[in-house]
Motif scaffolding. Structure first.
Motif, PDB file in Angstrom:
ATOM      1  N   TRP A  84       2.215  38.887  29.918  1.00 49.51           N
ATOM      2  CA  TRP A  84       2.756  39.107  28.578  1.00 49.51           C
ATOM      3  C   TRP A  84       3.814  40.202  28.535  1.00 49.51           C
ATOM      4  O   TRP A  84       4.705  40.182  27.706  1.00 49.51           O
ATOM      5  CB  TRP A  84       1.616  39.436  27.602  1.00 49.51           C
ATOM      6  CG  TRP A  84       0.994  38.196  27.064  1.00 49.51           C
ATOM      7  CD1 TRP A  84      -0.193  37.637  27.410  1.00 49.51           C
ATOM      8  CD2 TRP A  84       1.554  37.321  26.092  1.00 49.51           C
ATOM      9  NE1 TRP A  84      -0.410  36.468  26.729  1.00 49.51           N
ATOM     10  CE2 TRP A  84       0.645  36.252  25.900  1.00 49.51           C
ATOM     11  CE3 TRP A  84       2.739  37.332  25.356  1.00 49.51           C
ATOM     12  CZ2 TRP A  84       0.872  35.216  25.016  1.00 49.51           C
ATOM     13  CZ3 TRP A  84       2.980  36.292  24.461  1.00 49.51           C
ATOM     14  CH2 TRP A  84       2.065  35.249  24.300  1.00 49.51           C
ATOM     15  N   GLU A  85       3.730  41.175  29.418  1.00 51.93           N
ATOM     16  CA  GLU A  85       4.687  42.284  29.373  1.00 51.93           C
ATOM     17  C   GLU A  85       6.123  41.822  29.608  1.00 51.93           C
ATOM     18  O   GLU A  85       7.077  42.464  29.164  1.00 51.93           O
ATOM     19  CB  GLU A  85       4.311  43.357  30.393  1.00 51.93           C
ATOM     20  CG  GLU A  85       4.338  42.892  31.848  1.00 51.93           C
ATOM     21  CD  GLU A  85       3.869  43.972  32.797  1.00 51.93           C
ATOM     22  OE1 GLU A  85       4.579  44.205  33.788  1.00 51.93           O
ATOM     23  OE2 GLU A  85       2.821  44.593  32.534  1.00 51.93           O
ATOM     24  N   ILE A 102      -1.022  34.610  20.130  1.00 45.48           N
ATOM     25  CA  ILE A 102      -0.896  35.969  20.678  1.00 45.48           C
ATOM     26  C   ILE A 102       0.511  36.509  20.428  1.00 45.48           C
ATOM     27  O   ILE A 102       0.694  37.667  20.033  1.00 45.48           O
ATOM     28  CB  ILE A 102      -1.220  35.972  22.181  1.00 45.48           C
ATOM     29  CG1 ILE A 102      -2.678  35.580  22.411  1.00 45.48           C
ATOM     30  CG2 ILE A 102      -0.947  37.342  22.800  1.00 45.48           C
ATOM     31  CD1 ILE A 102      -3.032  35.365  23.864  1.00 45.48           C
ATOM     32  N   TYR A 103       1.504  35.654  20.672  1.00 46.29           N
ATOM     33  CA  TYR A 103       2.897  36.053  20.446  1.00 46.29           C
ATOM     34  C   TYR A 103       3.110  36.454  18.984  1.00 46.29           C
ATOM     35  O   TYR A 103       3.682  37.509  18.690  1.00 46.29           O
ATOM     36  CB  TYR A 103       3.814  34.893  20.824  1.00 46.29           C
ATOM     37  CG  TYR A 103       5.251  35.062  20.381  1.00 46.29           C
ATOM     38  CD1 TYR A 103       6.134  35.867  21.088  1.00 46.29           C
ATOM     39  CD2 TYR A 103       5.723  34.401  19.251  1.00 46.29           C
ATOM     40  CE1 TYR A 103       7.442  36.025  20.681  1.00 46.29           C
ATOM     41  CE2 TYR A 103       7.030  34.552  18.826  1.00 46.29           C
ATOM     42  CZ  TYR A 103       7.884  35.362  19.548  1.00 46.29           C
ATOM     43  OH  TYR A 103       9.181  35.515  19.129  1.00 46.29           O
ATOM     44  N   TRP A 104       2.630  35.621  18.062  1.00 41.70           N
ATOM     45  CA  TRP A 104       2.803  35.885  16.628  1.00 41.70           C
ATOM     46  C   TRP A 104       2.077  37.173  16.229  1.00 41.70           C
ATOM     47  O   TRP A 104       2.614  37.981  15.483  1.00 41.70           O
ATOM     48  CB  TRP A 104       2.254  34.703  15.830  1.00 41.70           C
ATOM     49  CG  TRP A 104       2.422  34.815  14.353  1.00 41.70           C
ATOM     50  CD1 TRP A 104       3.502  34.436  13.606  1.00 41.70           C
ATOM     51  CD2 TRP A 104       1.470  35.353  13.422  1.00 41.70           C
ATOM     52  NE1 TRP A 104       3.283  34.707  12.276  1.00 41.70           N
ATOM     53  CE2 TRP A 104       2.037  35.267  12.135  1.00 41.70           C
ATOM     54  CE3 TRP A 104       0.189  35.893  13.553  1.00 41.70           C
ATOM     55  CZ2 TRP A 104       1.373  35.690  10.996  1.00 41.70           C
ATOM     56  CZ3 TRP A 104      -0.480  36.332  12.406  1.00 41.70           C
ATOM     57  CH2 TRP A 104       0.112  36.230  11.148  1.00 41.70           C
ATOM     58  N   GLN A 105       0.858  37.342  16.756  1.00 41.73           N
ATOM     59  CA  GLN A 105       0.070  38.508  16.395  1.00 41.73           C
ATOM     60  C   GLN A 105       0.715  39.803  16.863  1.00 41.73           C
ATOM     61  O   GLN A 105       0.550  40.856  16.227  1.00 41.73           O
ATOM     62  CB  GLN A 105      -1.329  38.389  17.003  1.00 41.73           C
ATOM     63  CG  GLN A 105      -2.308  39.452  16.541  1.00 41.73           C
ATOM     64  CD  GLN A 105      -2.697  39.285  15.084  1.00 41.73           C
ATOM     65  OE1 GLN A 105      -3.515  38.451  14.753  1.00 41.73           O
ATOM     66  NE2 GLN A 105      -2.118  40.083  14.205  1.00 41.73           N
ATOM     67  N   ASN A 106       1.468  39.745  17.945  1.00 41.91           N
ATOM     68  CA  ASN A 106       2.045  40.965  18.522  1.00 41.91           C
ATOM     69  C   ASN A 106       3.465  41.260  18.072  1.00 41.91           C
ATOM     70  O   ASN A 106       4.088  42.181  18.597  1.00 41.91           O
ATOM     71  CB  ASN A 106       1.992  40.874  20.046  1.00 41.91           C
ATOM     72  CG  ASN A 106       0.590  41.111  20.581  1.00 41.91           C
ATOM     73  OD1 ASN A 106       0.144  42.238  20.712  1.00 41.91           O
ATOM     74  ND2 ASN A 106      -0.114  40.033  20.880  1.00 41.91           N
ATOM     75  N   ILE A 107       3.989  40.465  17.121  1.00 43.54           N
ATOM     76  CA  ILE A 107       5.289  40.808  16.541  1.00 43.54           C
ATOM     77  C   ILE A 107       5.132  42.100  15.740  1.00 43.54           C
ATOM     78  O   ILE A 107       4.309  42.194  14.825  1.00 43.54           O
ATOM     79  CB  ILE A 107       5.810  39.679  15.635  1.00 43.54           C
ATOM     80  CG1 ILE A 107       6.079  38.417  16.464  1.00 43.54           C
ATOM     81  CG2 ILE A 107       7.071  40.112  14.897  1.00 43.54           C
ATOM     82  CD1 ILE A 107       6.487  37.209  15.638  1.00 43.54           C
ATOM     83  N   GLU A 108       5.875  43.111  16.091  1.00 44.41           N
ATOM     84  CA  GLU A 108       5.719  44.415  15.453  1.00 44.41           C
ATOM     85  C   GLU A 108       6.285  44.418  14.034  1.00 44.41           C
ATOM     86  O   GLU A 108       7.265  43.736  13.732  1.00 44.41           O
ATOM     87  CB  GLU A 108       6.413  45.494  16.291  1.00 44.41           C
ATOM     88  CG  GLU A 108       5.768  45.700  17.663  1.00 44.41           C
ATOM     89  CD  GLU A 108       6.415  46.838  18.428  1.00 44.41           C
ATOM     90  OE1 GLU A 108       7.364  47.454  17.890  1.00 44.41           O
ATOM     91  OE2 GLU A 108       5.981  47.109  19.557  1.00 44.41           O
ATOM     92  N   TYR A 109       5.645  45.155  13.159  1.00 40.88           N
ATOM     93  CA  TYR A 109       6.128  45.300  11.780  1.00 40.88           C
ATOM     94  C   TYR A 109       5.611  46.625  11.222  1.00 40.88           C
ATOM     95  O   TYR A 109       4.706  47.241  11.792  1.00 40.88           O
ATOM     96  CB  TYR A 109       5.643  44.132  10.908  1.00 40.88           C
ATOM     97  CG  TYR A 109       4.161  44.155  10.609  1.00 40.88           C
ATOM     98  CD1 TYR A 109       3.674  44.650   9.405  1.00 40.88           C
ATOM     99  CD2 TYR A 109       3.226  43.670  11.535  1.00 40.88           C
ATOM    100  CE1 TYR A 109       2.315  44.661   9.125  1.00 40.88           C
ATOM    101  CE2 TYR A 109       1.869  43.679  11.270  1.00 40.88           C
ATOM    102  CZ  TYR A 109       1.416  44.173  10.057  1.00 40.88           C
ATOM    103  OH  TYR A 109       0.080  44.197   9.781  1.00 40.88           O
TER     104      TYR A 109
END
Length: 240
Positions: A84-85, A102-109
Motif C-alpha cells: 500500500w505504501e 481501503i483506498y477510499w478509507q485512507n483518502i486524507e481529509y
C-alpha cells in the motif's frame, strides 16, 4: 415456426425481376407462386430468414458459452501484490472491492473537529464524536467493516462546506451515501433548521432516501443499538 406454412421458399432472379417457388423437402424446384399471392411469399420469406437467423444465433450462443467456460481474467487482482505504501501513489486501473474500500478509507481529509472543552464520545476506532448516538452508529459501522468517514466535508450548490455526520461507502456498489443523525426531532426549532439543511442537500443533488439517509431520536425515544442494526441491515445488507 409453427405459424408458417409448410415448405421452403426458393428465389430465382430472372434479369430485373424475381420468381418465387414453394418447395417441400426433397423437391429440387417446387411449385411456382404467382405474385398475386404476396402473403404466401412474405410468410415463406420470413420463415426462411428466421430459420437462418436462429441457426446463426445458436452457433453464436455456443461460442459464447465456450468463451465464458474458459474465461478466467481478473484485472482487479493484479494490484493485490503491491504494498500500500506505493500502491496509493500508483495509477491503478482496477481494484478489488476490498482494495477500493481501503483506498477510499485512507483518502486524507480535514474533519470539522470538536472545539476544546466541548463534551465528546470515543468510538471503537478511536475517533471523537459529538453524541452517544453517533458513537453507537460509528461502532456499528466499524463492527460490520463498512468504510465510513466522520464529518467528511461536502461542498453544496452554493459553495457552502457542510460536514455531514457520516459519509459511508457501500463496498459492493461503490456508491457513497451521507448519513445525518437528527437527535432532537421533538424540538420544533431544531427540525426547522434541519429541514432547511435538507433543502440545501436537494438543491445539490443529494436526495433523501438515495444519496442521503437519516436516523433520528427524541429525548423520550432515544436511538438504540437494535434500531441501528436494523437500519444498517436495510441499507447495507445483513450483518455477516
Amino acid at each position: 415456426m409453427n405459424k408458417y406454412p409448410e415448405g421452403d421458399l426458393k428465389i430465382i432472379r430472372n434479369r430485373n425481376s424475381y420468381q418465387y417457388y414453394k418447395r417441400n423437402k426433397g423437391e429440387p424446384n417446387g411449385e411456382y407462386i404467382h405474385k398475386d399471392k404476396p402473403k404466401t411469399i412474405l410468410e415463406l420469406a420470413q420463415k426462411r430468414y428466421d430459420v437462418k437467423y436462429i441457426s446463426s444465433a445458436e452457433k453464436e450462443l455456443k461460442l459464447l458459452h465456450s468463451f465464458l467456460n474458459h474465461y478466467n481474467f481478473n484485472p482487479a487482482g493484479i494490484s493485490e501484490s503491491f504494498p500500500w505504501e506505493i500502491k496509493t501513489k500508483m495509477d491503478i486501473a482496477e481494484m478489488t472491492d476490498e482494495e477500493y474500500a481501503i483506498y477510499w478509507q485512507n483518502i486524507e481529509y480535514k474533519p470539522k473537529g470538536i472545539d476544546e472543552g466541548v463534551p465528546f464520545h470515543i468510538t471503537a476506532r478511536g475517533e471523537q464524536v459529538r453524541s452517544k448516538a453517533e458513537e453507537m452508529i460509528a461502532n456499528a459501522l466499524f463492527s460490520r467493516s463498512i468504510p465510513y468517514k466522520y464529518e467528511y466535508p461536502v461542498t453544496l450548490y452554493n459553495g457552502e462546506i457542510r460536514h455531514p455526520d457520516f459519509t459511508i461507502l457501500n463496498i459492493h456498489t461503490r456508491k457513497v451515501v451521507l448519513l445525518e443523525h437528527l437527535g432532537k426531532v421533538d424540538d420544533p426549532d431544531y427540525i426547522s433548521r434541519n429541514l432547511s439543511k435538507l433543502r440545501d442537500y436537494e438543491k445539490t443533488g443529494i436526495y433523501l432516501g438515495e444519496e442521503l439517509l437519516i436516523t433520528m431520536e427524541t429525548q423520550k425515544m432515544p436511538l438504540n443499538t437494535q434500531n441501528i442494526e436494523d437500519f444498517l441491515d436495510k441499507h447495507f445488507g445483513k450483518k455477516k
